[in-house]
Design a protein around this motif. Structure first.
Motif, PDB file in Angstrom:
ATOM      1  N   ILE A  94       0.886  -1.158   0.000  1.00  0.00           N
ATOM      2  CA  ILE A  94       0.000   0.000   0.000  1.00  0.00           C
ATOM      3  C   ILE A  94       0.923   1.206   0.000  1.00  0.00           C
ATOM      4  O   ILE A  94       1.743   1.366   0.906  1.00  0.00           O
ATOM      5  CB  ILE A  94      -0.922   0.016   1.230  1.00  0.00           C
ATOM      6  N   THR A  95       0.829   2.036  -1.038  1.00  0.00           N
ATOM      7  CA  THR A  95       1.739   3.162  -1.199  1.00  0.00           C
ATOM      8  C   THR A  95       1.032   4.491  -0.957  1.00  0.00           C
ATOM      9  O   THR A  95      -0.187   4.583  -1.033  1.00  0.00           O
ATOM     10  CB  THR A  95       2.359   3.164  -2.609  1.00  0.00           C
ATOM     11  N   SER A  96       1.824   5.506  -0.696  1.00  0.00           N
ATOM     12  CA  SER A  96       1.280   6.842  -0.470  1.00  0.00           C
ATOM     13  C   SER A  96       0.868   7.461  -1.798  1.00  0.00           C
ATOM     14  O   SER A  96       1.670   7.498  -2.735  1.00  0.00           O
ATOM     15  CB  SER A  96       2.327   7.726   0.214  1.00  0.00           C
ATOM     16  N   PRO A  97      -0.357   7.971  -1.890  1.00  0.00           N
ATOM     17  CA  PRO A  97      -0.810   8.577  -3.131  1.00  0.00           C
ATOM     18  C   PRO A  97      -0.335  10.016  -3.300  1.00  0.00           C
ATOM     19  O   PRO A  97      -0.605  10.641  -4.314  1.00  0.00           O
ATOM     20  CB  PRO A  97      -2.339   8.537  -2.988  1.00  0.00           C
ATOM     21  N   MET A  98       0.377  10.532  -2.298  1.00  0.00           N
ATOM     22  CA  MET A  98       0.801  11.929  -2.350  1.00  0.00           C
ATOM     23  C   MET A  98       1.949  12.174  -1.375  1.00  0.00           C
ATOM     24  O   MET A  98       2.249  11.333  -0.547  1.00  0.00           O
ATOM     25  CB  MET A  98      -0.370  12.843  -1.980  1.00  0.00           C
ATOM     26  N   VAL A  99       2.541  13.341  -1.497  1.00  0.00           N
ATOM     27  CA  VAL A  99       3.550  13.794  -0.555  1.00  0.00           C
ATOM     28  C   VAL A  99       2.815  14.372   0.646  1.00  0.00           C
ATOM     29  O   VAL A  99       1.845  15.117   0.487  1.00  0.00           O
ATOM     30  CB  VAL A  99       4.450  14.876  -1.194  1.00  0.00           C
ATOM     31  N   GLY A 100       3.224  14.007   1.843  1.00  0.00           N
ATOM     32  CA  GLY A 100       2.560  14.541   3.028  1.00  0.00           C
ATOM     33  C   GLY A 100       3.093  13.913   4.300  1.00  0.00           C
ATOM     34  O   GLY A 100       4.147  13.285   4.310  1.00  0.00           O
ATOM     35  N   THR A 101       2.327  14.074   5.366  1.00  0.00           N
ATOM     36  CA  THR A 101       2.693  13.528   6.673  1.00  0.00           C
ATOM     37  C   THR A 101       1.806  12.328   6.978  1.00  0.00           C
ATOM     38  O   THR A 101       0.585  12.421   6.867  1.00  0.00           O
ATOM     39  CB  THR A 101       2.520  14.589   7.775  1.00  0.00           C
ATOM     40  N   PHE A 102       2.428  11.220   7.353  1.00  0.00           N
ATOM     41  CA  PHE A 102       1.727   9.972   7.651  1.00  0.00           C
ATOM     42  C   PHE A 102       1.222   9.991   9.090  1.00  0.00           C
ATOM     43  O   PHE A 102       1.971  10.318  10.011  1.00  0.00           O
ATOM     44  CB  PHE A 102       2.704   8.795   7.467  1.00  0.00           C
ATOM     45  N   TYR A 103      -0.068   9.660   9.253  1.00  0.00           N
ATOM     46  CA  TYR A 103      -0.634   9.504  10.586  1.00  0.00           C
ATOM     47  C   TYR A 103      -1.296   8.138  10.677  1.00  0.00           C
ATOM     48  O   TYR A 103      -2.128   7.786   9.841  1.00  0.00           O
ATOM     49  CB  TYR A 103      -1.660  10.603  10.898  1.00  0.00           C
ATOM     50  N   LEU A 156       7.285  12.116   7.345  1.00  0.00           N
ATOM     51  CA  LEU A 156       6.998  12.642   6.012  1.00  0.00           C
ATOM     52  C   LEU A 156       7.133  11.506   5.007  1.00  0.00           C
ATOM     53  O   LEU A 156       8.075  10.716   5.078  1.00  0.00           O
ATOM     54  CB  LEU A 156       7.971  13.771   5.658  1.00  0.00           C
ATOM     55  N   VAL A 157       6.179  11.432   4.077  1.00  0.00           N
ATOM     56  CA  VAL A 157       6.207  10.386   3.055  1.00  0.00           C
ATOM     57  C   VAL A 157       6.159  11.021   1.671  1.00  0.00           C
ATOM     58  O   VAL A 157       5.639  12.113   1.485  1.00  0.00           O
ATOM     59  CB  VAL A 157       5.040   9.378   3.223  1.00  0.00           C
ATOM     60  N   GLU A 158       6.709  10.314   0.716  1.00  0.00           N
ATOM     61  CA  GLU A 158       6.744  10.757  -0.676  1.00  0.00           C
ATOM     62  C   GLU A 158       5.659  10.050  -1.480  1.00  0.00           C
ATOM     63  O   GLU A 158       5.156   9.007  -1.074  1.00  0.00           O
ATOM     64  CB  GLU A 158       8.114  10.426  -1.295  1.00  0.00           C
ATOM     65  N   TYR A 159       5.350  10.585  -2.640  1.00  0.00           N
ATOM     66  CA  TYR A 159       4.415   9.932  -3.549  1.00  0.00           C
ATOM     67  C   TYR A 159       4.979   8.563  -3.949  1.00  0.00           C
ATOM     68  O   TYR A 159       6.146   8.446  -4.303  1.00  0.00           O
ATOM     69  CB  TYR A 159       4.198  10.790  -4.804  1.00  0.00           C
ATOM     70  N   GLY A 160       4.169   7.531  -3.845  1.00  0.00           N
ATOM     71  CA  GLY A 160       4.579   6.193  -4.249  1.00  0.00           C
ATOM     72  C   GLY A 160       5.377   5.434  -3.199  1.00  0.00           C
ATOM     73  O   GLY A 160       5.730   4.277  -3.410  1.00  0.00           O
ATOM     74  N   GLN A 161       5.672   6.052  -2.069  1.00  0.00           N
ATOM     75  CA  GLN A 161       6.446   5.382  -1.017  1.00  0.00           C
ATOM     76  C   GLN A 161       5.594   4.298  -0.366  1.00  0.00           C
ATOM     77  O   GLN A 161       4.464   4.535   0.022  1.00  0.00           O
ATOM     78  CB  GLN A 161       6.886   6.393   0.039  1.00  0.00           C
ATOM     79  N   PRO A 162       6.131   3.082  -0.233  1.00  0.00           N
ATOM     80  CA  PRO A 162       5.374   2.015   0.438  1.00  0.00           C
ATOM     81  C   PRO A 162       5.115   2.359   1.905  1.00  0.00           C
ATOM     82  O   PRO A 162       6.024   2.785   2.617  1.00  0.00           O
ATOM     83  CB  PRO A 162       6.289   0.794   0.332  1.00  0.00           C
ATOM     84  N   LEU A 163       3.856   2.179   2.333  1.00  0.00           N
ATOM     85  CA  LEU A 163       3.465   2.455   3.715  1.00  0.00           C
ATOM     86  C   LEU A 163       3.240   1.171   4.506  1.00  0.00           C
ATOM     87  O   LEU A 163       3.578   1.086   5.672  1.00  0.00           O
ATOM     88  CB  LEU A 163       2.179   3.289   3.747  1.00  0.00           C
ATOM     89  N   PHE A 164       2.627   0.171   3.832  1.00  0.00           N
ATOM     90  CA  PHE A 164       2.289  -1.092   4.469  1.00  0.00           C
ATOM     91  C   PHE A 164       2.575  -2.242   3.524  1.00  0.00           C
ATOM     92  O   PHE A 164       2.503  -2.089   2.302  1.00  0.00           O
ATOM     93  CB  PHE A 164       0.777  -1.154   4.788  1.00  0.00           C
ATOM     94  N   LEU A 165       2.891  -3.403   4.089  1.00  0.00           N
ATOM     95  CA  LEU A 165       2.964  -4.648   3.332  1.00  0.00           C
ATOM     96  C   LEU A 165       1.776  -5.490   3.771  1.00  0.00           C
ATOM     97  O   LEU A 165       1.548  -5.666   4.967  1.00  0.00           O
ATOM     98  CB  LEU A 165       4.272  -5.380   3.592  1.00  0.00           C
ATOM     99  N   VAL A 166       1.025  -6.011   2.780  1.00  0.00           N
ATOM    100  CA  VAL A 166      -0.190  -6.760   3.062  1.00  0.00           C
ATOM    101  C   VAL A 166      -0.098  -8.128   2.421  1.00  0.00           C
ATOM    102  O   VAL A 166       0.307  -8.247   1.255  1.00  0.00           O
ATOM    103  CB  VAL A 166      -1.434  -6.013   2.499  1.00  0.00           C
TER     104      VAL A 166
END
Length: 169
Positions: A94-103, A156-166
């Protein structure tokens, strides 16, 4: 305003096309995407100074230190993801769809949406990515079990950066 899923689709389409720049304006909102050296940058119209600086650095090819920072971040993340992927190559990212802050949770005093071992469905909200004071709920888009959370709360996360492995079901 566009929904997160619609913005994801636009990013994918621009990324896969030969278009170098894309601008979308509707009802006073403006989304501008530019490709720089194979990286798609999403740049909303009104940015705070803290967000504007990285975009300016990416757009200017002259400074040598700027490209090194993202490369180092990728090198740090790669071994962690690779170790889990070698265990099971069927994992979905599951990747980040945008640049921003992960919560990881809806508020600082609430429990995280998901953690390792959590069962999720396609509609499950797994986290929030904040961009320009807009809190975007990120859906899993896959049914399965969270194997690993790859980022920390407040990171902080970048666009397309993996957030979770499922592990999909």
């Amino acid at each position: 305003m566009l929904k997160v899923q619609e913005i994801r689709e636009l990013i994918k389409l621009v990324d896969q096309s030969s278009i170098e720049e894309f601008v979308y304006e509707n009802e006073g909102s403006k989304i501008q995407m530019k490709k720089n050296n194979g990286v798609t940058v999403v740049q909303p119209a009104a940015q705070p100074a803290a967000v504007a600086a990285p975009v300016a650095v990416q757009a200017a090819p002259v400074p040598a230190p700027a490209p090194q920072a993202p490369v180092q971040a990728v090198k740090q993340e790669a071994p962690k993801a690779a170790s889990v992927e070698t265990e099971d190559t069927n994992l979905h990212k599951i990747t980040s769809p945008m640049v921003g802050t992960f919560y990881a949770s809806p508020s600082p005093d609430a429990e995280a949406y998901v953690k390792a071992g959590s069962k999720i469905t396609k509609d499950s909200i797994v986290c929030i990515v904040e961009a320009m004071k807009l809190f975007n709920e990120i859906e899993a888009e896959v049914t399965g079990e969270i194997v690993e959370v790859l980022v920390k709360d407040g990171q902080l996360v970048e666009y397309g950066q993996p957030l979770f492995l499922v592990k999909p079901e």
